[in-house]
Enzyme design. Structure first.
Site, short mmCIF file in Angstrom:
data_model
loop_
_atom_site.label_atom_id
_atom_site.label_comp_id
_atom_site.label_asym_id
_atom_site.label_seq_id
_atom_site.Cartn_x
_atom_site.Cartn_y
_atom_site.Cartn_z
N CYS A 15 0.85 -1.20 0.00
CA CYS A 15 0.00 0.00 0.00
C CYS A 15 0.88 1.24 0.00
CB CYS A 15 -0.93 0.01 1.22
SG CYS A 15 -0.03 0.16 2.79
N CYS A 18 2.99 1.83 3.08
CA CYS A 18 4.28 1.11 3.09
C CYS A 18 5.35 1.95 2.40
CB CYS A 18 4.14 -0.24 2.38
SG CYS A 18 2.97 -1.38 3.14
N ASP A 409 -7.05 13.23 -25.83
CA ASP A 409 -6.23 13.04 -27.01
C ASP A 409 -7.19 13.16 -28.20
OD1 ASP A 409 -4.04 12.26 -28.68
OD2 ASP A 409 -4.89 10.25 -28.77
N ASP A 590 -5.73 6.94 -26.13
CA ASP A 590 -5.78 5.58 -26.66
C ASP A 590 -4.45 5.09 -27.21
OD1 ASP A 590 -5.65 7.08 -29.03
OD2 ASP A 590 -6.65 5.48 -30.14
N ASP A 594 0.31 8.22 -25.24
CA ASP A 594 -0.49 8.80 -24.16
C ASP A 594 -0.21 8.14 -22.82
OD1 ASP A 594 -1.90 10.47 -25.95
OD2 ASP A 594 -3.25 8.84 -26.48
#
Length: 695
Positions: A15, A18, A409, A590, A594
């Site tokens: 996590c 941590c 985008d 997509d 990106d």
């Protein structure tokens, strides 16, 4: 002595707390440029003194984590896998829960319940105890501290009742086991979500794992891209992938650079032009000299950008974790005060004083708090999935609260990525029918994607047939032709000064005949999405690697006022960072180019037909073709977060009432167990309401 970058592979961080514990440890040691990512299991820092490395590794491992040579080849032991811990605990917890509904008397025996609970308790102590200790040592207490205290107090309370034979009302073994098992299930689900996120970088790295044809004195040898050195001469054939960055020595090629620029139209390359590793040669054959290899290559830098974007994110703590930082010390203090006051002020003896103190811890057991977030998240994620929206991890729901900007985008996101003829503008005195006939006749001889778009768009409309005598293709420029009547034609890229938006020009006998606009078409629901976002008070932004003219045209049609065109991956990252400083930011894309920006945004959203890398980088994937599901996602997230807050209110309302009653010694343990169960029922019921709630 110059500072050197040290990279360590650290396993066992499950996590953000941590990661924060490790970060604080390294800060105390005075190290610089610290970067800790629990998702990719990486720890980086700079130091001029390499001799301190063994002590740094020892200190990290003293927090309960493991430093390994290679995370990719490291095998987690069977007993250390969280999935195996969950299945093991569930096996013993099931009969403990069944004793409340089945008429099997042996299950009611305190000794049987102790035997069933003990293995679960030991696993819980080892698993949550390590995390709790690490979080306390790092000064960032998390929910694991509450889980550890709650399960331990329930077990000690039950064990006391068993040893002294105090009766069934003192048995909370099923509470102890259920807390541990349920939270382990949550850890399993969280781990799977994290694995999906980190596989983005691994998938990008696969683009580097290609073979290459290297020229040597006695011919050509096939080598791994990792073994290429700067200055090596390489052959790249049609359909092949450019292995490293380099310059063309000979040959010409049409290269798809969508992986880097997002531009879907192939780029013509000739002698002395630069090529980028990872791009694809669609047509032609080239000989290149390697210029940037290893960590200096463009692709390697994109991978590094992604890793940094992941690690540099401010950790989004779960609401329960935020509250736990205050709740844990308060509950422990109340329990201690209860023990001291009961023992010294009432003279009820050590046993009763201990039982009152432990009763406070049992009553404040964070079962309802532990359920508050995951139950609402699970229902919210399920409802989103029914609407064709895949959300990775509950943190995403919190991260999109109060979104101010949605960055899009262009190609493949707001547009289809399929090209069509937008307009043909004839010059004075030239007939449109004749122009169409010439275009079709010329482009039938070309394999270029734009040529195919022109033929598809004009073939049915073309009435006049033009017979060509000769036709030649000029790489990177266009097509030259001559008809049977001796007229010469040129069809190619529009020259500087041509009308904005028209990217092709047709000449007849050196005279401009027509200008042609070719572009990918807008998605049908793009305008509805932009309109809906504006109504919600969210500002749409266009960020693309495509040409400025095309971006401006799309933005004008959709009503987007803020446009950033011709941006490379690192520039996209910088733009996203600017908007993040101004407010919560979503990025929708997509392409592989990106991927760093999707990771850098507060939440990255990927299209269902997107590249594998973008899908792995994004926290949200739209599985259907309706782009308005972005709005649905935002609405579901908003209501899920509201449900979490309501759940936490009920969980704490229970504790606020129950703890003082328990501290005063008025609460019967059986009533405590009943009210605890009742708070759980309220939390789960409120979460289930989200299934049918109007959003």
């Amino acid at each position: 002595m110059a500072e050197q970058l040290v990279e360590l592979n650290v396993t066992g961080m499950h996590c953000n707390n941590c990661a924060m514990s490790v970060h604080k440890l390294l800060e105390k040691k005075g190290l610089q440029n610290i970067l800790v990512s629990f998702a990719s299991e990486e720890v980086k820092f700079s130091t001029a003194d390499q001799s301190i490395l063994p002590s740094v590794i020892n200190d990290i491992e003293s927090l309960g984590f493991h430093v390994v040579e290679d995370a990719a080849t490291h095998q987690t032991p069977f007993y250390d896998k969280v999935e195996n811990k969950f299945f093991f605990c569930a096996l013993f917890t099931a009969p403990l829960l069944l004793h409340m509904v089945l008429p099997w008397h042996f299950l009611h025996s305190p000794i049987v319940q102790l035997i069933l609970c003990l293995p679960v308790f030991i696993v819980g102590c080892l698993h949550f105890g390590k995390s709790a200790y690490g979080s306390l040592k790092g000064g960032v207490p998390n929910m694991d501290v509450l889980i550890f205290i709650g399960s331990t107090s329930a077990f000690v309370y039950s064990l006391t009742g068993t040893i002294q034979n105090l009766g069934e009302q003192y048995l909370f073994y099923e509470t102890c086991a259920t807390i541990i098992t349920l939270v382990l299930l949550g850890n399993v689900l969280e781990k799977r979500s994290v694995n999906q996120t980190t596989s983005a970088v691994k998938a990008l790295m696969k683009f580097q794992e290609v073979s290459a044809n290297r020229l040597v004195t006695d011919g050509v040898e096939v080598v791994n891209a990792k073994d290429i050195a700067a200055g090596d001469i390489l052959l790249v054939n049609e359909g092949g992938q450019v292995p490293v960055d380099g310059d063309i020595l000979s040959g010409e090629a049409s290269i798809n650079e969508a992986i880097i620029t997002g531009e879907s139209i192939p780029v013509q390359k000739k002698k002395y032009d630069s090529v980028i590793g990872g791009t694809i040669v669609q047509q032609g054959n080239i000989k290149i000299i390697a210029t940037k290899v290893g960590s200096n290559s463009t692709l390697a830098q994109i991978i590094d950008l992604m890793k940094r974007a992941q690690a540099a994110k401010p950790p989004v703590q779960k609401l329960g974790d935020k509250v736990a930082a205050v709740f844990v010390p308060v509950v422990v203090l109340i329990a201690l005060l209860t023990f001291v006051i009961t023992y010294f002020a009432t003279n009820t003896g050590l046993q009763n004083s201990m039982l009152h103190a432990i009763a406070v811890l049992v009553i404040s057991c964070p079962c309802a708090m532990g359920l508050a977030t995951p139950t609402a998240v699970m229902v919210g994620l399920g409802r989103a999935a029914k609407n064709g929206i895949l959300i990775k991890g509950g943190d995403t729901i919190e991260a999109v609260t109060d979104t101010k900007y949605v960055i899009f985008d262009k190609t493949g996101t707001l547009t289809t990525g399929k090209f069509s003829v937008q307009d043909i503008k004839p010059e004075g005195g030239f007939d449109i029918e004749a122009i169409r006939g010439v275009i079709v006749a010329i482009e039938e001889r070309s394999n270029h994607p734009i040529a195919k778009s022109l033929i598809d768009g004009l073939k049915g409309l073309s009435k006049q047939k033009v017979i060509l005598r000769t036709i030649t293709e000029e790489k990177g420029l266009g097509m030259r032709a001559e008809d049977v009547e001796g007229n010469s034609y040129f069809l190619g890229t529009a020259k500087a000064g041509a009308d904005d938006g028209y990217n092709l020009s047709l000449y007849k006998n050196q005279k401009l005949t027509a200008q042609i606009a070719v572009d990918d078409t807008l998605k049908p629901d793009a305008l509805a999405l932009i309109t809906s976002l504006k109504k919600m008070g969210i500002k749409p932004v266009l960020l693309s690697g495509d040409k400025a003219g095309r971006c401006a045209s799309v933005a004008k049609t959709l009503g987007i006022t803020e446009v950033h065109a011709e941006k490379l991956p690192d520039e996209k990252l910088a733009v996203v960072d600017v908007y993040r400083k101004k407010g919560k930011t979503l990025m929708i894309g997509d392409g592989i180019n990106d991927a760093p920006a999707l990771t850098q945004a507060d939440v990255g959203v990927s299209m269902n037909d997107a590249s594998h890398i973008a899908i792995q980088s994004a926290k949200v994937i739209l599985l259907n073709t309706d782009m308005r599901s972005v709005v649905t996602f935002l609405q579901i997230s908003r209501h899920t977060l509201l449900t979490i807050k309501q759940n936490l209110f009920w969980a704490f309302a229970y504790n606020i009432v129950a703890i003082p009653v328990a501290a005063l010694g008025f609460l019967n343990p059986m009533v405590g167990a009943l009210t605890m169960a009742f708070s759980d029922v309220i939390v789960i019921g409120n979460s289930l309401r989200l299934k049918v709630k109007k959003v």
